[in-house]
Design a protein around this motif. Structure first.
Motif, mmCIF file in Angstrom:
data_model
loop_
_atom_site.group_PDB
_atom_site.id
_atom_site.type_symbol
_atom_site.label_atom_id
_atom_site.label_comp_id
_atom_site.label_asym_id
_atom_site.label_seq_id
_atom_site.Cartn_x
_atom_site.Cartn_y
_atom_site.Cartn_z
ATOM 1 N N UNK A 27 -5.125 1.200 -6.359
ATOM 2 C CA UNK A 27 -4.110 1.563 -5.374
ATOM 3 C C UNK A 27 -4.553 1.138 -3.977
ATOM 4 N N UNK A 28 -5.804 1.388 -3.651
ATOM 5 C CA UNK A 28 -6.330 0.968 -2.353
ATOM 6 C C UNK A 28 -6.246 -0.542 -2.195
ATOM 7 N N UNK A 29 -6.666 -1.268 -3.214
ATOM 8 C CA UNK A 29 -6.656 -2.726 -3.188
ATOM 9 C C UNK A 29 -5.258 -3.264 -2.881
ATOM 10 N N UNK A 30 -4.242 -2.774 -3.617
ATOM 11 C CA UNK A 30 -2.891 -3.264 -3.381
ATOM 12 C C UNK A 30 -2.326 -2.767 -2.055
ATOM 13 N N UNK A 31 -2.700 -1.575 -1.641
ATOM 14 C CA UNK A 31 -2.268 -1.079 -0.324
ATOM 15 C C UNK A 31 -2.803 -1.992 0.773
ATOM 16 N N UNK A 32 -4.045 -2.421 0.635
ATOM 17 C CA UNK A 32 -4.644 -3.304 1.638
ATOM 18 C C UNK A 32 -3.991 -4.685 1.625
ATOM 19 N N UNK A 33 -3.690 -5.204 0.439
ATOM 20 C CA UNK A 33 -2.996 -6.494 0.377
ATOM 21 C C UNK A 33 -1.687 -6.401 1.154
ATOM 22 N N UNK A 34 -0.927 -5.322 0.929
ATOM 23 C CA UNK A 34 0.374 -5.182 1.577
ATOM 24 C C UNK A 34 0.256 -4.808 3.050
ATOM 25 N N UNK A 35 -0.832 -4.185 3.426
ATOM 26 C CA UNK A 35 -1.077 -3.917 4.845
ATOM 27 C C UNK A 35 -1.332 -5.230 5.576
ATOM 28 N N UNK A 36 -2.119 -6.097 4.950
ATOM 29 C CA UNK A 36 -2.463 -7.386 5.546
ATOM 30 C C UNK A 36 -1.262 -8.331 5.514
ATOM 31 N N UNK A 37 -0.538 -8.348 4.397
ATOM 32 C CA UNK A 37 0.585 -9.283 4.207
ATOM 33 C C UNK A 37 1.744 -8.558 3.512
ATOM 34 N N UNK A 38 2.564 -7.821 4.272
ATOM 35 C CA UNK A 38 3.639 -7.038 3.671
ATOM 36 C C UNK A 38 4.591 -7.850 2.787
ATOM 37 N N UNK A 39 4.827 -9.097 3.118
ATOM 38 C CA UNK A 39 5.755 -9.923 2.339
ATOM 39 C C UNK A 39 5.228 -10.215 0.934
ATOM 40 N N UNK A 110 -6.016 -13.410 1.795
ATOM 41 C CA UNK A 110 -5.522 -12.028 1.899
ATOM 42 C C UNK A 110 -6.143 -11.184 0.790
ATOM 43 N N UNK A 111 -6.112 -11.702 -0.434
ATOM 44 C CA UNK A 111 -6.672 -10.966 -1.570
ATOM 45 C C UNK A 111 -8.182 -10.779 -1.379
#
Length: 159
Positions: A27-39, A110-111
């Motif tokens: 969950x943290x990993x994907x939250x960070x991906x979307x924080x960095x690159x919401x699109x 980003x990843x």
């Protein structure tokens, strides 16, 4: 110089910590991906139709585990073989999926950033180090290079 025994040990040590709470770190990993690159949300089928990251999404967890585990395995291969070796069928699949999802080179960065930030949180300030960061970054970069090469093969098939 190649990937050192110490680098491999650092990756393995931190992978053991990650495995202790995969749901949280996924969950943290994907939250960070979307924080960095919401699109980027629209690139993941299991996130596309959800207004937020679903906490109990088994596909999210499974995908995060694949990324974590493949990067860890890349580190081990770098140490043992001097390069990342992924089965042709797996690599072909990864290349095709990434091309079909519209992944481009900056997405890998980003990843990588999300992965390193997840690991830093997992390890805590007392265990996280520049050496550990460098070991994971190298393993990830090598894996990403293999996937990018296969993506190139998928977009430019030989005549």
């Amino acid at each position: 110089m190649g990937f050192t025994e110490k680098q491999e040990a650092l990756v393995k040590e931190s992978w053991e910590v990650l495995k202790q709470d995969i749901p949280h770190f996924s969950l943290l990993f994907f939250s960070l991906i979307l924080e960095i690159a919401p699109a980027a949300k629209n690139m993941f089928s299991f996130l596309r139709d959800s207004p937020e990251i679903p906490h109990n999404n088994p596909k999210l967890k499974a995908h995060a585990v694949k990324v974590f585990k493949m990067t860890c395995e890349s580190a081990i291969q770098l140490r043992e073989k001097g390069e990342v070796v992924v089965a042709d069928t797996t690599l072909n699949y990864l290349g095709a999926v990434h091309v079909n999802s519209g992944v481009i080179d900056p997405h890998f960065e980003v990843v990588k950033e999300a992965l390193l930030r997840t690991l830093k949180e997992a390890m805590g300030e007392e265990k996280w180090s520049e050496d550990m960061k460098a070991a994971w970054a190298e393993a990830y970069d090598q894996l990403a290079a293999a996937i990018k090469a296969e993506m190139h093969n998928n977009t430019n098939p030989a005549a």
